[in-house]
Design a protein around this motif. Structure first.
Motif, PDB file in Angstrom:
ATOM      1  N   ARG A   1      54.652 -21.424  -9.329  1.00  0.00           N
ATOM      2  CA  ARG A   1      53.746 -21.985 -10.564  1.00  0.00           C
ATOM      3  C   ARG A   1      52.734 -20.997 -11.180  1.00  0.00           C
ATOM      4  O   ARG A   1      52.504 -20.303 -10.461  1.00  0.00           O
ATOM      5  N   SER A   2      52.320 -21.450 -12.543  1.00  0.00           N
ATOM      6  CA  SER A   2      51.624 -20.371 -13.226  1.00  0.00           C
ATOM      7  C   SER A   2      50.062 -20.735 -12.801  1.00  0.00           C
ATOM      8  O   SER A   2      49.727 -21.675 -11.930  1.00  0.00           O
ATOM      9  N   GLU A   3      49.185 -19.856 -13.071  1.00  0.00           N
ATOM     10  CA  GLU A   3      47.854 -19.946 -12.760  1.00  0.00           C
ATOM     11  C   GLU A   3      47.277 -21.202 -13.267  1.00  0.00           C
ATOM     12  O   GLU A   3      46.692 -21.755 -12.738  1.00  0.00           O
ATOM     13  N   HIS A   4      47.589 -21.462 -14.835  1.00  0.00           N
ATOM     14  CA  HIS A   4      47.292 -22.421 -15.377  1.00  0.00           C
ATOM     15  C   HIS A   4      47.558 -23.722 -14.630  1.00  0.00           C
ATOM     16  O   HIS A   4      46.685 -24.648 -14.502  1.00  0.00           O
ATOM     17  N   TRP A   5      48.519 -23.696 -14.171  1.00  0.00           N
ATOM     18  CA  TRP A   5      49.165 -25.063 -13.478  1.00  0.00           C
ATOM     19  C   TRP A   5      48.149 -25.441 -12.438  1.00  0.00           C
ATOM     20  O   TRP A   5      47.958 -26.401 -11.939  1.00  0.00           O
ATOM     21  N   ARG A   6      48.131 -24.293 -11.635  1.00  0.00           N
ATOM     22  CA  ARG A   6      47.330 -24.486 -10.252  1.00  0.00           C
ATOM     23  C   ARG A   6      45.956 -24.786 -10.556  1.00  0.00           C
ATOM     24  O   ARG A   6      45.490 -25.513 -10.075  1.00  0.00           O
ATOM     25  N   ARG A   7      45.228 -24.130 -11.725  1.00  0.00           N
ATOM     26  CA  ARG A   7      43.990 -24.558 -12.085  1.00  0.00           C
ATOM     27  C   ARG A   7      43.741 -26.162 -12.435  1.00  0.00           C
ATOM     28  O   ARG A   7      43.091 -26.797 -12.255  1.00  0.00           O
ATOM     29  N   CYS A   8      44.873 -26.488 -13.131  1.00  0.00           N
ATOM     30  CA  CYS A   8      44.865 -27.928 -13.640  1.00  0.00           C
ATOM     31  C   CYS A   8      44.890 -28.853 -12.364  1.00  0.00           C
ATOM     32  O   CYS A   8      44.118 -29.783 -12.459  1.00  0.00           O
ATOM     33  N   GLN A   9      45.810 -28.252 -11.330  1.00  0.00           N
ATOM     34  CA  GLN A   9      45.811 -29.248 -10.028  1.00  0.00           C
ATOM     35  C   GLN A   9      44.871 -29.220  -9.494  1.00  0.00           C
ATOM     36  O   GLN A   9      44.062 -30.401  -9.103  1.00  0.00           O
ATOM     37  N   LEU A  10      43.949 -28.126  -9.411  1.00  0.00           N
ATOM     38  CA  LEU A  10      42.574 -28.084  -8.910  1.00  0.00           C
ATOM     39  C   LEU A  10      41.504 -28.915  -9.206  1.00  0.00           C
ATOM     40  O   LEU A  10      40.767 -29.581  -8.911  1.00  0.00           O
ATOM     41  N   LYS A  11      41.465 -28.989 -10.777  1.00  0.00           N
ATOM     42  CA  LYS A  11      40.655 -29.560 -11.484  1.00  0.00           C
ATOM     43  C   LYS A  11      40.743 -31.271 -11.230  1.00  0.00           C
ATOM     44  O   LYS A  11      39.945 -32.138 -11.277  1.00  0.00           O
ATOM     45  N   ARG A  12      42.308 -31.545 -11.365  1.00  0.00           N
ATOM     46  CA  ARG A  12      42.611 -32.987 -11.112  1.00  0.00           C
ATOM     47  C   ARG A  12      42.227 -33.423  -9.552  1.00  0.00           C
ATOM     48  O   ARG A  12      41.748 -34.563  -9.406  1.00  0.00           O
ATOM     49  N   LEU A  13      42.302 -32.542  -8.772  1.00  0.00           N
ATOM     50  CA  LEU A  13      41.976 -32.693  -7.345  1.00  0.00           C
ATOM     51  C   LEU A  13      40.094 -33.123  -7.307  1.00  0.00           C
ATOM     52  O   LEU A  13      39.728 -34.019  -6.665  1.00  0.00           O
TER      53      LEU A  13
END
Length: 94
Positions: free
Chosen positions: A21-33
């Motif tokens: 997964r891309s860094e952007h996707w991972r950052r979005c997941q962290l923000k959602r969590l």
């Protein structure tokens, strides 16, 4: 598709091929969590008490610890995702 008949190969294939997964996707997941923990703090505390018998103070410290870990990952994820060259001993080289 249920969990029982989900082919594990669909999960392994991207990892084996090196596609992640891309860094952007991972950052979005962290923000959602992070948002989930903040917006549903009461429900999480109730679940920790009901399921594990944790008092609300202890549960709050658990949530705060996870939020701190999320912030740490957000700060360092760019560096952690960079490719890194690892030396291979001569006897392990083909």
């Amino acid at each position: 598709m249920t969990n029982n008949n989900f082919p594990i190969s669909k999960l392994r294939q991207p990892v084996i091929s090196g596609l992640t997964r891309s860094e952007h996707w991972r950052r979005c997941q962290l923000k959602r969590l992070e948002a989930l923990l903040k917006n549903h703090q009461t429900e999480v505390l109730e679940a920790l008490f009901t399921d594990l018998g944790k008092p609300s103070t202890e549960g709050l410290f658990e949530i705060l610890a996870v939020l701190q870990e999320i912030r740490l990952v957000q700060k360092k994820i760019n560096r952690w995702m960079k490719p890194k060259s690892i030396p291979v001993p001569i006897y392990l080289k083909p």
